[in-house]
Design a protein around this motif. Structure first.
Motif, PDB file in Angstrom:
ATOM      1  N   ARG A 293       0.798  -1.226   0.000  1.00  0.00           N
ATOM      2  CA  ARG A 293       0.000   0.000   0.000  1.00  0.00           C
ATOM      3  C   ARG A 293       0.824   1.267   0.000  1.00  0.00           C
ATOM      4  O   ARG A 293       0.308   2.352  -0.202  1.00  0.00           O
ATOM      5  N   GLY A 294       2.114   1.134   0.246  1.00  0.00           N
ATOM      6  CA  GLY A 294       2.944   2.336   0.296  1.00  0.00           C
ATOM      7  C   GLY A 294       2.848   3.010   1.633  1.00  0.00           C
ATOM      8  O   GLY A 294       2.785   2.376   2.680  1.00  0.00           O
ATOM      9  N   LEU A 295       2.768   4.306   1.631  1.00  0.00           N
ATOM     10  CA  LEU A 295       2.821   5.090   2.869  1.00  0.00           C
ATOM     11  C   LEU A 295       1.461   5.683   3.207  1.00  0.00           C
ATOM     12  O   LEU A 295       1.384   6.764   3.789  1.00  0.00           O
ATOM     13  N   GLU A 296       0.367   5.010   2.826  1.00  0.00           N
ATOM     14  CA  GLU A 296      -0.944   5.592   3.068  1.00  0.00           C
ATOM     15  C   GLU A 296      -1.262   5.720   4.548  1.00  0.00           C
ATOM     16  O   GLU A 296      -1.772   6.746   5.007  1.00  0.00           O
ATOM     17  N   ASN A 297      -0.963   4.649   5.299  1.00  0.00           N
ATOM     18  CA  ASN A 297      -1.343   4.637   6.711  1.00  0.00           C
ATOM     19  C   ASN A 297      -0.163   4.799   7.645  1.00  0.00           C
ATOM     20  O   ASN A 297      -0.245   4.484   8.819  1.00  0.00           O
ATOM     21  N   VAL A 298       0.974   5.257   7.117  1.00  0.00           N
ATOM     22  CA  VAL A 298       2.165   5.374   7.951  1.00  0.00           C
ATOM     23  C   VAL A 298       2.476   6.850   8.134  1.00  0.00           C
ATOM     24  O   VAL A 298       2.585   7.590   7.156  1.00  0.00           O
ATOM     25  N   GLU A 299       2.598   7.288   9.345  1.00  0.00           N
ATOM     26  CA  GLU A 299       2.966   8.669   9.644  1.00  0.00           C
ATOM     27  C   GLU A 299       4.426   8.705  10.018  1.00  0.00           C
ATOM     28  O   GLU A 299       4.869   8.018  10.938  1.00  0.00           O
ATOM     29  N   SER A 300       5.191   9.532   9.290  1.00  0.00           N
ATOM     30  CA  SER A 300       6.623   9.630   9.555  1.00  0.00           C
ATOM     31  C   SER A 300       7.010  11.084   9.552  1.00  0.00           C
ATOM     32  O   SER A 300       6.789  11.779   8.557  1.00  0.00           O
ATOM     33  N   PRO A 301       7.555  11.636  10.645  1.00  0.00           N
ATOM     34  CA  PRO A 301       7.933  13.056  10.681  1.00  0.00           C
ATOM     35  C   PRO A 301       9.041  13.376   9.715  1.00  0.00           C
ATOM     36  O   PRO A 301       9.212  14.530   9.342  1.00  0.00           O
ATOM     37  N   GLU A 302       9.802  12.423   9.282  1.00  0.00           N
ATOM     38  CA  GLU A 302      10.930  12.729   8.406  1.00  0.00           C
ATOM     39  C   GLU A 302      10.538  12.759   6.945  1.00  0.00           C
ATOM     40  O   GLU A 302      11.365  13.025   6.089  1.00  0.00           O
ATOM     41  N   MET A 303       9.271  12.484   6.625  1.00  0.00           N
ATOM     42  CA  MET A 303       8.835  12.508   5.239  1.00  0.00           C
ATOM     43  C   MET A 303       8.188  13.816   4.870  1.00  0.00           C
ATOM     44  O   MET A 303       7.478  13.950   3.883  1.00  0.00           O
ATOM     45  N   ASP A 304       8.363  14.817   5.713  1.00  0.00           N
ATOM     46  CA  ASP A 304       7.785  16.135   5.446  1.00  0.00           C
ATOM     47  C   ASP A 304       8.401  16.702   4.174  1.00  0.00           C
ATOM     48  O   ASP A 304       9.609  16.779   4.027  1.00  0.00           O
ATOM     49  N   GLN A 305       7.512  17.130   3.249  1.00  0.00           N
ATOM     50  CA  GLN A 305       8.003  17.626   1.980  1.00  0.00           C
ATOM     51  C   GLN A 305       8.472  19.058   2.056  1.00  0.00           C
ATOM     52  O   GLN A 305       9.181  19.533   1.171  1.00  0.00           O
ATOM     53  N   ASN A 306       8.091  19.816   3.100  1.00  0.00           N
ATOM     54  CA  ASN A 306       8.490  21.212   3.217  1.00  0.00           C
ATOM     55  C   ASN A 306       9.855  21.286   3.849  1.00  0.00           C
ATOM     56  O   ASN A 306      10.048  20.839   4.966  1.00  0.00           O
ATOM     57  N   PRO A 307      10.830  21.862   3.186  1.00  0.00           N
ATOM     58  CA  PRO A 307      12.161  21.965   3.796  1.00  0.00           C
ATOM     59  C   PRO A 307      12.151  22.957   4.930  1.00  0.00           C
ATOM     60  O   PRO A 307      11.372  23.899   4.946  1.00  0.00           O
ATOM     61  N   PRO A 308      12.995  22.780   5.927  1.00  0.00           N
ATOM     62  CA  PRO A 308      13.046  23.725   7.048  1.00  0.00           C
ATOM     63  C   PRO A 308      13.533  25.085   6.583  1.00  0.00           C
ATOM     64  O   PRO A 308      14.220  25.222   5.577  1.00  0.00           O
ATOM     65  N   VAL A 309      13.167  26.067   7.393  1.00  0.00           N
ATOM     66  CA  VAL A 309      13.524  27.447   7.070  1.00  0.00           C
ATOM     67  C   VAL A 309      15.031  27.599   7.149  1.00  0.00           C
ATOM     68  O   VAL A 309      15.679  27.114   8.059  1.00  0.00           O
ATOM     69  N   GLY A 310      15.580  28.328   6.214  1.00  0.00           N
ATOM     70  CA  GLY A 310      17.011  28.611   6.217  1.00  0.00           C
ATOM     71  C   GLY A 310      17.827  27.657   5.408  1.00  0.00           C
ATOM     72  O   GLY A 310      19.033  27.782   5.361  1.00  0.00           O
ATOM     73  N   THR A 311      17.180  26.656   4.791  1.00  0.00           N
ATOM     74  CA  THR A 311      17.965  25.733   3.968  1.00  0.00           C
ATOM     75  C   THR A 311      18.333  26.385   2.660  1.00  0.00           C
ATOM     76  O   THR A 311      17.550  27.136   2.064  1.00  0.00           O
ATOM     77  N   GLY A 312      19.517  26.130   2.206  1.00  0.00           N
ATOM     78  CA  GLY A 312      20.022  26.723   0.982  1.00  0.00           C
ATOM     79  C   GLY A 312      20.236  25.703  -0.084  1.00  0.00           C
ATOM     80  O   GLY A 312      19.697  24.606  -0.051  1.00  0.00           O
ATOM     81  N   PRO A 313      21.044  26.044  -1.027  1.00  0.00           N
ATOM     82  CA  PRO A 313      21.300  25.113  -2.141  1.00  0.00           C
ATOM     83  C   PRO A 313      21.960  23.823  -1.697  1.00  0.00           C
ATOM     84  O   PRO A 313      21.746  22.788  -2.283  1.00  0.00           O
ATOM     85  N   SER A 314      22.779  23.973  -0.683  1.00  0.00           N
ATOM     86  CA  SER A 314      23.432  22.744  -0.220  1.00  0.00           C
ATOM     87  C   SER A 314      22.435  21.711   0.248  1.00  0.00           C
ATOM     88  O   SER A 314      22.612  20.518   0.075  1.00  0.00           O
TER      89      SER A 314
END
Length: 1700
Positions: A1592-1613
């Motif tokens: 089923r993939g990740l439908e029913n799995v909650e993972s804090p590390e799969m957040d698609q929004n990058p944290p503030v202050g991240t740059g090109p690196s």
């Protein structure tokens, strides 16, 4: 006879009618008696059907054999009659002899059938006779019990007579019997008095014993008119009655009152009428002899107690059982009777001996001794007296019966008494066993009859009697089975003794076997013996060898070979299911067969097929036994060249069977089969054509998992080599050339014979004669009348098959062609058709009438022509021997055969040599296994191949030499014994010859030997010279003669001689010391520069006389400074510095070592030596004016420098000379430090000890205080207050090394700048020898002090990393290892640089690196860190020896607590790093090996958690897969599964990847095997969870590390980090082995790799190895690149890295 009456009436007696009680008791007894007799009889005939079936099968088998022989006779007879005219007289005689032999065999088979038929008849008749006897006994017992039951009824019913008189009157007649009752209350003797011989009339005479009734009372009783009457009063039976003891008495039973009796009389009683008859001497007595005639028969009873019961008709029954206290008196009478009457007295005194048996447990031991002695005398007496009687043809029947009864009685008594004494002896041995050796036990043993000696006497007496032909005493010579069983049961009882197979019981054992042999041969005990042997084997495993000996003796000495087949068939018919059961005796059967095969293998061959079925069974023991039987048969019967065709066929079949079981599923079977083959090979019974195949199979068994199989395979290979028919001195390479040469010669010879082969000519007439019968049938078939339609159809077929020719001649040719190709039908049809088409033709003119004869004549004419010999057909036939070809072809044919045999021999020899070489290579590798027994066998194999001069045999001998240092004393002793056997036990007629042989063999071993080999040999040779051998002095003399050149010898043997002298000097110093001048003059004199190797070995020999080898308690042994030895050494070193000799280096090192070991002031000598060598180099510069250029290295090396090419002219010296000078400097520096730390330090300790000892002796106890004060003052003067003496000495040595050795005024200090200059300027000094010597010398200088080491450590590491010479890098690694041990604190920051050499491109450098690091890590000099992953990479190194070194590293590391467990996470991180680019297969191989060391559950649980946590920091799919694979390699347990479930969140989001899902799924498969229900449920639940997330993939799995929004202050690196770096799979793109080039992705993504300490970016100095620069920059690491402190391994979380 009297039964008491009771007046007491109970309730039960009132309720139960007495007549009913009697019937019930009678019926119950009859059932019990019938059951008892039936049970006994069924037991006796239990084996009868089986025995009958076996006899019938044997007879059927004999019938079949007879029919086969009849067929052979018929065929031989037909052959004789049909060819009688053509056969020669010899051929006729041969056929007639064969017919006669076949008839003889048929007659033998017929005789055997007759014997079997007679035996079968006797067997059945025996059981019929026993049935008759048992029926008679049963009837007698039944009637006796009837009387007792009637007595019970009459006694019970007397009190109730008034109430039930009518009922009793009706039933009383039916409950009476004719047999008198016995009195149970009387004594045994009285009771037996009334037992009498029964006659047929007794079974019809009833007898009743009622109460004591007067005759007048009878009138009051109603009488049945049909009831018989008794007594003188002719009344019915009533009351108590007595029977007359006369068997012919007409009345028999009498009332007590009628004959005037009140009580039962004692003894025999006769009625008044019989008493008068006795007075007239008409007496019939069953127990007395009348006119010397015996009127009764003695039947051997089944049980001893049967003799006191009522017997059958004319059957002997014991009358008087003597009480124990009266037995001695009766024995004395028996003894007197024996002296007076002879053995016949046993007839009268049988009861006395029987009483001894009856009271055997109560009578004294002396009584049994006397009885046994008397019985032995009786049997012996019968053995003496019977032969004369048996030869007497006039012996009457009564006399024969008398002798027969005497034989049976005496044998019965002796056998039963023997069994009793045997039981007592065994019981007594068990009772006295715990007190063995004590006085009580001894007394008990002495009190017991000396049964072991008496037992043999009994057996000999029985054997002597039974060997006589006593069968004539029986009617029809049929000996009753009970008599035979009596003797055989006694023998088998004796065999059951546990000590019968001991050596001390051999005579008894042989006597039993011979007695049973007589029974088998003369008394038809064949079947019984075979069955009993099987039973003994099944229940007494220790009797296997005894039974085998017995069967062998019966077969050979008694000629009863059939018993071997009987026993083999019994064992062969055992099913596999029966043999698998416990207690089946399978081990005893196996041992029996093996033992029997060693004694009578030829007799086992006809029945061996019945055993072959067990080769497919489940019992490995029986498979082993059968294979051993086959082996014995092959060795002792089917061997040699004289076997006929059937013998060879059997031999090949047995060998094939054995060969199949070399691969048996059971290791024990494989082992024993190889051992059987070893015996076959040792006996030279293996055919030559099987050598190669069997050799290959044996070499394959060297890889067997079973140690015993490997050992047996090695032994078999040694036997092959010891008994091979080939020449083992040649290797396969040497055989290749002669094989090709002889093969070519064979090919040419065949071609030549093929060319000269004559053409075989076959006449047409011969072909016509061959085809004529079949052609005639075809003609007749074709000429049969047919219908018109069918004839037309056939004509059409003929036309289709082939049209006739144009004319009659063409048609005739076509017909002839059809006949030649066997197309007869077409030829006949065409011939018939031609007769109608060409009627006028001469060829078909005879076909006017179509008859078979005319057609055949026409066909013959067309095929053969008018002249039969003119038409010929030539065919090229295969080359066959031509008898008419003349002598030349015969000679050429003989040469061809010889050449073929020669080529085949060479091929077999080459194949054998290849197998031997392969075996030697494999076994040599086994010399260092951990199993002691295998190593011992390998050592013995090496000795064997060396003794037989096998090619490459010295390889194994030299390879096993280091085992003399083994900690296992067994292995060490095996190696020492092997070398002593090979080299130290020479053969020769004189001592001189032996010494010469010993020196030759040791010299061959010393040739080209390495230093390690020489050191190992020292231990063995030292033992020889220290053992006090008589050859010592002669061997030393021969060695000196070789060394000095008195005997012509090669330089290699001279060097070997001086090395052997040095080894002898280790045991006895004077061997070399007394001839030191000779050594100096011969090896170190003027010609030293001609042979530096001889000089080096001489120096090594001289070193063995120093204290370095043999420590002395006193002053050290040293020579004076001006000794000739030192002069020679310094002169040789100095002269060699300026020479171009490759062996000077090794000589110089040993010479400097000797200077420091033996000179009083070695530092002065070496200082003078360095100055002298330096002057020589300066003189060379001055005189030669050579120029050194830094542009062309090749020109420098060749010495062809062009001055015009040089930028400037500078004075130069030879690079090789400079390199040798620098090597000398380094060597001096190294040995100077060693001299200070070892020799000087030990000398200081010795002097201090002597001073203290002298002071203690000089001063008494009263001056201890004063001595202490003086010591304190001395220490104050020296400034050593507060330090121990040893620390003071160590500090003194350290200060000398730091201050004095490297002081400016010291000569060594002058060379250090030159060394640094050469090492740091590879462009100026690029000569390889110079660079190598300078780097090595620099490392030796760095050993002097920590200051020098710290100053130049960076330069040495620079050389290690950047030198293009592998030897320099390897030397640097070794030097850095030594420096790490000496100065660990200085080298500790540079540890990482040592590990980098593990990925060097050169295998030798990698091997050196892993060896050095292994030693440092295992000796705890280096701490084990994550860099050990570089060693893990070597587990998959393409070089096998490097991979083995890495494997050995981890094997040893695994023994250090939790070392591998602690390192595994770091190793996984480093190896799965994308920068490394390691492929998945290599990673899995490495991890599989490393995880095999994790065996503890706690470690597994912890690693599960650590690896799961690493999923969070891993960012590439490859890293996820590697972590999942690592988890799957763990030996997962229940706790590990629980931890894996707890860490679900760490890896659940990665389960969509198949590379992660499949390894985790495999964990559940492993856990499910053998799991408990509760754990299995957890595993299934976890598996469902894995599968659900994967699908089923990740439908029913909650993972804090799969957040698609990058944290503030991240740059090109940060964006770069989200990309998955691709591993570089191409090995060629790596800058170093196993290490890829750094990439941007790898530099930024440090989350999975252990962070490295950051360094300031500074440009490193670029080293170029050319001389174009005017001022070259030093090729050393920058200061910023030098590690200062240990960098700790730190890890940061992903969140912390993102934050920073």
């Amino acid at each position: 006879m009297t039964r008491a009456m009771t007046d007491q009436k109970t309730t039960e007696e009132q309720l139960v009618p007495p007549i009913f009680s009697a019937e019930v008791m009678l019926f119950t007894f009859s059932k019990m008696a019938a059951g008892m007799y039936l049970e006994h009889y069924l037991d006796s005939i239990e084996n009868l059907p089986f025995e009958l079936q076996r006899n019938f099968n044997l007879m059927r088998d004999l019938d079949q054999r007879t029919e086969d022989l009849k067929g052979q006779i018929d065929s031989l007879a037909k052959e004789y009659t049909s060819n009688a005219r053509t056969l020669s007289s010899e051929q006729k005689l041969t056929i007639l002899r064969q017919i006669q032999q076949s008839y003889s065999k048929s007659k033998e088979f017929g005789d055997d059938k007759v014997q079997l038929a007679m035996q079968t008849y006797e067997m059945v008749d025996k059981h019929i006779r026993r049935l008759d006897t048992d029926l008679a006994r049963f009837e007698a017992d039944l009637k006796e019990k009837q009387i007792e039951s009637t007595d019970y009824d009459s006694t019970s019913s007397k009190g109730k007579r008034s109430e039930s008189r009518g009922l009793k009157e009706k039933k009383v007649a039916k409950t009476r019997s004719k047999v008198k009752s016995s009195d149970e209350d009387c004594s045994p003797k009285t009771a037996q008095k009334k037992v009498k011989l029964l006659q047929p009339g007794e079974f019809t005479a009833p007898a009743a014993t009622f109460g004591n009734v007067h005759p007048s009372d009878v009138l009051d009783m109603p009488v049945d008119p049909n009831e018989p009457t008794y007594c003188l009063c002719h009344q019915v039976s009533y009351g108590e009655m007595i029977g007359c003891d006369n068997t012919d008495c007409s009345i028999e039973w009498f009332h007590f009152a009628c004959v005037g009796l009140m009580t039962k009389p004692r003894g025999k009683w006769y009625c008044p009428r019989c008493s008068q008859d006795r007075k007239r001497n008409v007496v019939i007595c069953a127990w007395r002899f009348t006119n010397n005639t015996v009127m009764w028969d003695f039947f051997v009873p089944v049980c001893v107690g049967d003799l006191v019961k009522t017997g059958g008709i004319n059957q002997y029954v014991v009358q008087d059982v003597v009480s124990p206290k009266h037995i001695p008196q009766h024995l004395n009478r028996f003894k007197a009777a024996l002296r007076s009457q002879g053995p016949g007295c046993i007839l009268e005194h049988f009861d006395t001996c029987y009483s001894v048996l009856k009271h055997c447990h109560t009578v004294d031991l002396n009584v049994k001794e006397d009885t046994l002695e008397l019985l032995v005398q009786v049997v012996s007496g019968l053995s003496v007296s019977l032969p004369v009687l048996l030869l007497n043809s006039s012996l009457s029947a009564p006399e024969r019966k008398e002798q027969l009864n005497a034989v049976k009685m005496s044998v019965f008594l002796l056998c039963k008494l023997t069994e009793t004494l045997e039981s007592d002896s065994y019981r007594q041995s068990i009772v006295t066993a715990p007190s063995k050796g004590s006085k009580k036990g001894k007394a008990a043993g002495d009190g017991l009859l000396q049964w072991d000696s008496e037992r043999e006497t009994v057996l000999q007496a029985l054997t002597q009697l039974l060997q006589l032909d006593i069968r004539s005493l029986w009617s029809l010579s049929l000996v009753e089975e009970e008599f035979i069983s009596c003797v055989t049961c006694c023998c088998y009882k004796l065999l059951e003794n546990p000590t019968i197979n001991h050596v001390k019981s051999k005579s008894t054992r042989d006597a039993i076997i011979h007695l049973l042999g007589v029974q088998v041969k003369k008394y038809n005990h064949l079947l019984g013996a075979s069955v009993k042997v099987i039973q003994l084997l099944q229940h007494f495993e220790q009797l296997s060898s005894v039974c085998a000996q017995a069967v062998a003796v019966w077969s050979t000495e008694y000629g009863i070979k059939a018993i071997v087949g009987e026993v083999m068939r019994e064992i062969g018919q055992k099913s596999s299911e029966e043999l698998v059961r416990e207690g089946s005796g399978v081990k005893a059967f196996s041992s029996f067969l093996s033992e029997l095969a060693t004694q009578v293998p030829d007799t086992m061959i006809p029945n061996i097929s019945v055993l072959l079925t067990h080769l497919e069974g489940e019992s490995p023991s029986l498979r082993v036994a059968v294979c051993e039987v086959l082996g014995e048969v092959l060795v002792r019967v089917l061997s040699g060249d004289g076997l006929d065709e059937s013998g060879r066929a059997d031999r090949d079949r047995f060998l094939d069977t054995l060969q199949e079981h070399i691969h048996d599923i059971h290791s024990h079977v494989r082992t024993r089969v190889l051992q059987v083959y070893t015996r076959i090979v040792n006996s030279k019974a293996l055919p030559l054509n099987r050598y190669s195949e069997l050799m290959g199979l044996t070499v394959g068994r060297l890889m067997d998992k079973s140690i015993n199989v490997v050992k047996s395979a090695i032994q078999l290979l040694a036997a092959f080599i010891a008994h091979n028919p080939y020449s083992c001195k040649l290797s396969s390479a040497d055989l290749k050339t002669p094989l090709e040469k002889e093969t070519t010669k064979l090919r040419e010879l065949r071609e030549k014979l093929q060319e000269n082969a004559p053409v075989a000519v076959i006449k047409a007439s011969e072909l016509w004669a061959a085809m004529e019968p079949e052609l005639l049938l075809t003609v007749r078939a074709e000429l049969k009348p047919t219908s018109d339609g069918e004839r037309e159809r056939l004509e059409e077929v003929e036309v289709e098959a082939g049209e006739e020719g144009e004319d009659d001649r063409a048609t005739a040719l076509q017909i002839a062609q059809f006949l030649r190709v066997n197309k007869y039908r077409n030829a006949v049809r065409l011939c018939v058709r031609a007769s109608s088409l060409y009627p006028d033709s001469e060829m078909f003119s005879s076909l006017t009438s179509l008859t078979p004869e005319n057609v055949m004549d026409t066909l013959a004419l067309l095929f053969k022509g008018p002249d039969q010999d003119t038409s010929e057909i030539q065919e090229d036939l295969p080359l066959t021997p031509q008898k008419e070809g003349g002598g030349k072809e015969g000679v050429e044919d003989g040469e061809l055969k010889k050449q073929e045999m020669l080529v085949q021999y060479l091929r077999d020899t080459e194949s054998f040599a290849l197998q031997v070489e392969k075996a030697i290579a494999v076994i040599n590798a086994m010399l260092y296994l951990k199993t002691t027994s295998v190593v011992q066998e390998a050592v013995q194999f090496c000795v064997t191949v060396c003794e037989f001069s096998v090619a490459n045999s010295l390889t194994g001998v030299r390879k096993m030499l280091p085992l003399v240092w083994s900690t296992d004393a067994t292995i060490k002793d095996a190696v020492v014994q092997a070398y002593r056997r090979l080299y130290l036990n020479p053969q020769g007629d004189t001592i001189r010859a032996k010494a010469q042989t010993l020196v030759d063999s040791l010299s061959e071993l010393m040739v080209d030997a390495s230093l390690g080999t020489i050191q190992c040999l020292e231990e063995i040779v030292q033992e020889f010279f220290g053992g006090g051998s008589s050859l010592q002095s002669t061997v030393v003399q021969v060695l000196w003669e070789r060394f000095t050149g008195k005997r012509e010898t090669s330089s290699l043997h001279r060097r070997a001689a001086v090395l052997l002298l040095g080894m002898a000097a280790r045991a006895e110093r004077e061997v070399v010391l007394s001839n030191l001048d000779t050594l100096c003059s011969v090896a170190l004199g003027e010609k030293v520069t001609e042979d530096f190797l001889l000089a080096r070995d001489s120096v090594i020999a001289i070193c063995n006389i120093t204290d370095h080898v043999k420590q002395a308690k006193g002053a050290p042994f040293r020579l004076p400074q001006d000794h000739q030895l030192f002069t020679c050494l310094t002169q040789a070193i100095a002269e060699g510095v300026v020479m171009d000799d490759p062996h000077w280096q090794s000589f110089m090192e040993q010479a400097v070592r000797l200077l420091y070991f033996l000179a009083e002031s070695p530092d002065q000598l070496c200082s003078t030596l360095l100055q002298r060598c330096s002057r020589l180099l300066l003189d060379q510069i001055t005189e030669g004016g050579e120029m050194l250029t830094n542009k062309d290295v090749n020109q420098t090396q060749t010495g062809s420098q062009d001055p015009e090419v040089l930028g400037e002219h500078v004075p130069a010296v030879s690079c090789l000379s400079l390199a040798q000078l620098l090597s000398l400097c380094g060597c001096v520096a190294f040995w100077q430090v060693s001299h200070l730390e070892r020799s000087v330090s030990s000398e200081l300790r010795r002097r201090r000890g002597e001073t203290e000892e002298q002071a203690e002796k000089a001063k008494g106890p009263s001056s201890k205080a004063k001595q202490t004060a003086n010591d304190s003052s001395v220490e104050e003067e020296l400034g050593l207050m507060g330090a121990s003496a040893e620390d003071t000495e160590a500090e003194l040595i350290r200060r000398i090394c730091e201050t004095e050795l490297m002081a400016e005024e010291n000569l060594l200090c002058s060379f250090l700048p030159l060394l640094v200059k050469v090492c740091s300027s590879p462009g100026h000094y690029s000569h390889p020898h110079l660079t190598t010597a300078a780097c090595l010398a620099l490392s030796q200088f760095m050993m002097i002090s920590p200051t020098v080491c710290e100053e130049h450590i960076r330069l040495l590491f620079t050389v290690l990393e950047r030198s293009p010479l592998p030897v320099v890098r390897a030397n640097s690694i070794i030097a850095l290892g030594d420096l790490t041990v000496r100065f660990p604190n200085i080298l500790e920051p540079w540890t990482q640089n040592l590990y980098t050499r593990l990925s060097d491109d050169i295998p030798s450098v990698r091997q050196t690196a892993v060896t050095v690091l292994t030693q440092l890590v295992l000796k705890d000099v280096l701490k084990v860190k994550g860099h050990v992953s570089e060693v893990a990479v070597l587990l998959i190194d393409p070089q096998t020896h490097i991979a083995n070194l890495a494997l050995n590293f981890f094997n040893e590391l695994a023994t250090k607590d939790n070392a591998i467990y602690n390192l595994l996470p770091d190793i996984i991180s480093r190896l799965s790093d994308p920068e490394r680019g390691m492929n998945e297969e290599e990673f899995h191989t490495i991890m599989k090996q490393l995880f095999s060391y994790i065996t503890k559950e706690r470690q597994t649980e912890s690693l599960v958690e650590k690896l799961c946590q690493r999923f969070r920091t891993a960012k590439t799919e490859r890293q996820w897969c590697d972590l999942a694979v690592s988890l799957s390699l763990l030996s997962m347990c229940e706790r590990g599964l629980k931890r894996l479930q707890e860490c679900w969140e760490c890896y659940s989001d990665k389960l969509t990847e198949t590379g992660v899902y499949q390894p985790l799924l495999s964990i559940t498969a492993k856990l499910r095997r053998g799991a408990k229900p509760q754990l299995k449920a957890q595993v299934e639940e976890f598996e469902k969870r894995l599968t659900a997330v994967h699908t089923r993939g990740l439908e029913n799995v909650e993972s804090p590390e799969m957040d698609q929004n990058p944290p503030v202050g991240t740059g090109p690196s940060q964006n770069i980090q989200t990309q998955t770096p691709l591993p570089n799979k191409a090995r060629g793109t790596r800058t170093k082995r196993g290490q890829a080039k750094p990439s941007v992705s790898s530099q930024l993504d440090d989350s999975f790799v252990t962070p490295k300490p950051t360094r300031k970016s500074s440009r490193k100095a670029v080293v170029t190895f050319s001389s174009d620069e005017e001022e070259e920059e030093d090729a050393v690491m920058a200061e910023s690149e030098t590690p200062k402190v240990t960098t700790p391994i730190s890890r940061t979380s992903r969140r912390a890295r993102l934050r920073h």
